[in-house]
Motif scaffolding. Structure first.
Motif, PDB file in Angstrom:
ATOM      1  N   SER A 257      -6.733  -2.351 -10.019  1.00  0.00           N
ATOM      2  CA  SER A 257      -5.793  -2.043 -11.106  1.00  0.00           C
ATOM      3  C   SER A 257      -4.417  -1.715 -10.563  1.00  0.00           C
ATOM      4  N   PHE A 258      -4.387  -1.036  -9.419  1.00  0.00           N
ATOM      5  CA  PHE A 258      -3.120  -0.656  -8.797  1.00  0.00           C
ATOM      6  C   PHE A 258      -3.122  -1.175  -7.371  1.00  0.00           C
ATOM      7  N   PRO A 259      -2.179  -2.041  -7.019  1.00  0.00           N
ATOM      8  CA  PRO A 259      -2.162  -2.594  -5.663  1.00  0.00           C
ATOM      9  C   PRO A 259      -1.857  -1.511  -4.627  1.00  0.00           C
ATOM     10  N   PRO A 260      -2.322  -1.693  -3.401  1.00  0.00           N
ATOM     11  CA  PRO A 260      -2.091  -0.684  -2.358  1.00  0.00           C
ATOM     12  C   PRO A 260      -0.610  -0.373  -2.136  1.00  0.00           C
ATOM     13  N   GLU A 261       0.275  -1.341  -2.349  1.00  0.00           N
ATOM     14  CA  GLU A 261       1.711  -1.093  -2.161  1.00  0.00           C
ATOM     15  C   GLU A 261       2.207   0.008  -3.094  1.00  0.00           C
ATOM     16  N   MET A 262       1.526   0.188  -4.216  1.00  0.00           N
ATOM     17  CA  MET A 262       1.961   1.172  -5.203  1.00  0.00           C
ATOM     18  C   MET A 262       1.578   2.597  -4.804  1.00  0.00           C
ATOM     19  N   TRP A 263       0.431   2.776  -4.160  1.00  0.00           N
ATOM     20  CA  TRP A 263      -0.043   4.123  -3.876  1.00  0.00           C
ATOM     21  C   TRP A 263      -0.086   4.458  -2.393  1.00  0.00           C
ATOM     22  N   ASN A 264       0.116   3.492  -1.525  1.00  0.00           N
ATOM     23  CA  ASN A 264       0.059   3.738  -0.093  1.00  0.00           C
ATOM     24  C   ASN A 264       1.290   4.529   0.353  1.00  0.00           C
ATOM     25  N   VAL A 265       1.102   5.596   1.094  1.00  0.00           N
ATOM     26  CA  VAL A 265       2.205   6.456   1.513  1.00  0.00           C
ATOM     27  C   VAL A 265       2.476   6.360   3.016  1.00  0.00           C
ATOM     28  N   HIS A 266       1.965   5.321   3.676  1.00  0.00           N
ATOM     29  CA  HIS A 266       2.157   5.173   5.123  1.00  0.00           C
ATOM     30  C   HIS A 266       3.643   5.060   5.470  1.00  0.00           C
ATOM     31  N   ASN A 267       4.364   4.158   4.797  1.00  0.00           N
ATOM     32  CA  ASN A 267       5.788   3.978   5.099  1.00  0.00           C
ATOM     33  C   ASN A 267       6.598   5.223   4.751  1.00  0.00           C
ATOM     34  N   VAL A 268       6.212   5.903   3.688  1.00  0.00           N
ATOM     35  CA  VAL A 268       6.903   7.149   3.313  1.00  0.00           C
ATOM     36  C   VAL A 268       6.684   8.202   4.392  1.00  0.00           C
ATOM     37  N   THR A 269       5.492   8.259   4.951  1.00  0.00           N
ATOM     38  CA  THR A 269       5.201   9.210   6.020  1.00  0.00           C
ATOM     39  C   THR A 269       6.033   8.899   7.250  1.00  0.00           C
TER      40      THR A 269
END
Length: 111
Positions: free
Chosen positions: A7-19
């Motif tokens: 329902s929600f692609p990993p790009e939407m909820w993944n916080v790796h780049n934000v970290t």
């Protein structure tokens, strides 16, 4: 077995780049608002009047934040020392894993 698209692609909820960029890892603004609103209410089961009063206080807090931001004085978020240490550890871990990954790719390309 049929695979259903998420329902929600990993790009939407993944916080790796934000970290990696030392950004805020909270991925919903609602969570932040809820954490700031909870102390205004003060308890779990309250009357509608307490809720209205708390919403007014929240509105005043937002008005002050907007005014300060328009003056070029944005509010600073208080960060607990333990949270800052955890964020730094996660940043270091993600950076070292990324560096190791690129090193392995570079070694494989040179072979």
């Amino acid at each position: 077995m049929r695979r259903i698209a998420p329902s929600f692609p990993p790009e939407m909820w993944n916080v790796h780049n934000v970290t990696l960029c030392c950004g805020s890892r909270t991925n919903t603004i609602c969570e932040s608002w809820n954490n700031s609103f909870r102390p205004l209410v003060g308890r779990s089961h309250h009357s509608i009047w307490k809720t209205v009063d708390s919403l007014r206080k929240d509105h005043n807090n937002v008005q002050v934040a907007i005014l300060l931001d328009s003056r070029g004085q944005p509010l600073r978020k208080r960060v607990h020392r333990s949270t800052a240490q955890l964020q730094q550890k996660l940043h270091n871990l993600c950076t070292s894993i990324t560096d190791t990954y690129y090193l392995i790719i570079q070694i494989n390309c040179n072979i």
